[in-house]
Write an enzyme that holds these catalytic residues in place. Structure first.
Site, PDB file in Angstrom:
ATOM      1  CG  ASN A  14      -2.188  -0.803   0.980  1.00  0.00           C
ATOM      2  OD1 ASN A  14      -3.052  -0.391   0.243  1.00  0.00           O
ATOM      3  ND2 ASN A  14      -2.256  -1.969   1.592  1.00  0.00           N
ATOM      4  CG  MET A  90       0.353  -5.261  10.847  1.00  0.00           C
ATOM      5  SD  MET A  90      -1.315  -5.016  10.219  1.00  0.00           S
ATOM      6  CE  MET A  90      -2.044  -6.566  10.667  1.00  0.00           C
ATOM      7  CG  ASN A 107      -5.666   2.026   9.297  1.00  0.00           C
ATOM      8  OD1 ASN A 107      -4.578   1.603   8.921  1.00  0.00           O
ATOM      9  ND2 ASN A 107      -6.612   1.234   9.787  1.00  0.00           N
ATOM     10  CG  HIS A 109      -9.929  -2.461   8.762  1.00  0.00           C
ATOM     11  ND1 HIS A 109      -9.144  -3.088   9.706  1.00  0.00           N
ATOM     12  CD2 HIS A 109     -11.097  -3.157   8.715  1.00  0.00           C
ATOM     13  CE1 HIS A 109      -9.818  -4.116  10.213  1.00  0.00           C
ATOM     14  NE2 HIS A 109     -10.992  -4.174   9.639  1.00  0.00           N
ATOM     15  CB  THR A 141     -11.094   8.337  15.892  1.00  0.00           C
ATOM     16  OG1 THR A 141     -11.632   7.017  15.721  1.00  0.00           O
ATOM     17  CG2 THR A 141     -11.571   9.229  14.766  1.00  0.00           C
ATOM     18  CG  ASP A 145      -9.677  -1.218  12.769  1.00  0.00           C
ATOM     19  OD1 ASP A 145      -9.552  -2.409  13.123  1.00  0.00           O
ATOM     20  OD2 ASP A 145      -8.750  -0.537  12.299  1.00  0.00           O
TER      21      ASP A 145
HETATM   22  C1  GRF Z   1      -3.151  -5.396   3.756  1.00  0.00           C
HETATM   23  O1  GRF Z   1      -4.123  -6.425   3.717  1.00  0.00           O
HETATM   24  C2  GRF Z   1      -3.749  -4.198   4.454  1.00  0.00           C
HETATM   25  O2  GRF Z   1      -5.149  -4.127   4.279  1.00  0.00           O
HETATM   26  C3  GRF Z   1      -3.441  -4.469   5.884  1.00  0.00           C
HETATM   27  O3  GRF Z   1      -2.125  -4.965   5.854  1.00  0.00           O
HETATM   28  C4  GRF Z   1      -2.016  -5.829   4.691  1.00  0.00           C
HETATM   29  C5  GRF Z   1      -0.646  -5.717   4.068  1.00  0.00           C
HETATM   30  O4  GRF Z   1      -0.481  -4.395   3.638  1.00  0.00           O
HETATM   31  N1  GRF Z   1      -3.599  -3.286   6.670  1.00  0.00           N
HETATM   32  P1  GRF Z   1       0.885  -3.920   2.880  1.00  0.00           P
HETATM   33  O5  GRF Z   1       1.126  -4.859   1.723  1.00  0.00           O
HETATM   34  O6  GRF Z   1       2.017  -4.021   3.880  1.00  0.00           O
HETATM   35  O7  GRF Z   1       0.578  -2.531   2.437  1.00  0.00           O
END
Ligand code: GRF
Length: 199
Positions: A14, A90, A107, A109, A141, A145
């Site tokens: 992402n 995470m 964020n 989700h 916030t 989530d």
């Molecule tokens: C993705 O599924 C995202 O929705 C979640 O983390 C997973 C891995 O994201 N939050 P990325 O490839 O590290 O961006």
């Protein structure tokens, strides 16, 4: 030009999508990619793209969440971000950290919030027999989530789907949705973006 810091924990797909979108006439630029894991694969990808990186290993702080966040804040505040994007980040952030970026932290989700906040979203959607799944970009916030929805992308759940096959289908939409939402957000427009998988 708006300055965007991106927080990751893993591969950072992402983050890559966001960073790649911020070129040319786009009102934003990625100024930092930071992670709670020094081994996060996304850090090398960010460095290859010429973006400054920082890593603060949360494990070094044990249960002291506040001390970890104080350490993580340093490189973030140093780049003076206008917006912070959590992208595959995470760790749960304390209200104190979130308040510092109130109204300017996003964020992504992997569920159609308010359904399935928290973890294992795809398996839970499959177990519930959902016909659709997807992802949500929301303002962060203090409640996990839970912030105002800025965009959603939907995908069909297909017969035989596993959590992995559904996650892969949703991830494609995450990479479309997050850049679209960020651009609109940086232009001061909070009208939600709704995408559905092209047939
Ligand atoms: C993705 O599924 C995202 O929705 C979640 O983390 C997973 C891995 O994201 N939050 P990325 O490839 O590290 O961006």
């Amino acid at each position: 030009m708006k300055r965007v810091a991106i927080l990751i924990s893993g591969g950072g797909s992402n983050m890559v999508a966001l960073a790649r979108s911020m070129t040319g006439a786009h009102p934003g630029r990625a100024v930092l990619v930071a992670s709670n894991d020094p081994k996060a694969g996304g850090l090398a990808k960010a460095a290859e793209m010429g973006i400054a990186t920082a890593a603060v290993d949360h494990r070094a702080f044990g249960k002291d969440r506040a001390a970890f966040e104080a350490a993580l804040l340093e490189p973030i505040l140093a780049v003076e971000p206008d917006v912070v994007c959590l992208a595959g980040f995470m760790r749960v952030l304390t209200p104190g950290f979130v308040e510092r970026f109130a109204g300017r932290m996003l964020n992504i989700h992997p569920s159609l919030l308010p359904k399935y906040p928290g973890l294992h979203t795809h398996q839970r959607a499959l177990d519930a027999g959902e016909a659709q799944a997807g992802c949500t970009v929301h303002e962060v916030t203090p409640v996990l989530d839970d912030g105002p929805v800025l965009g959603q992308a939907r995908v069909p759940v297909l017969a035989g789907d596993t959590a992995d096959s559904l996650a892969a289908r949703v991830l494609v939409q995450e990479h479309r949705l997050y850049p679209a939402v960020l651009r609109r957000f940086l232009e001061g427009d909070r009208t939600p973006v709704f995408l559905s998988e092209t047939a």
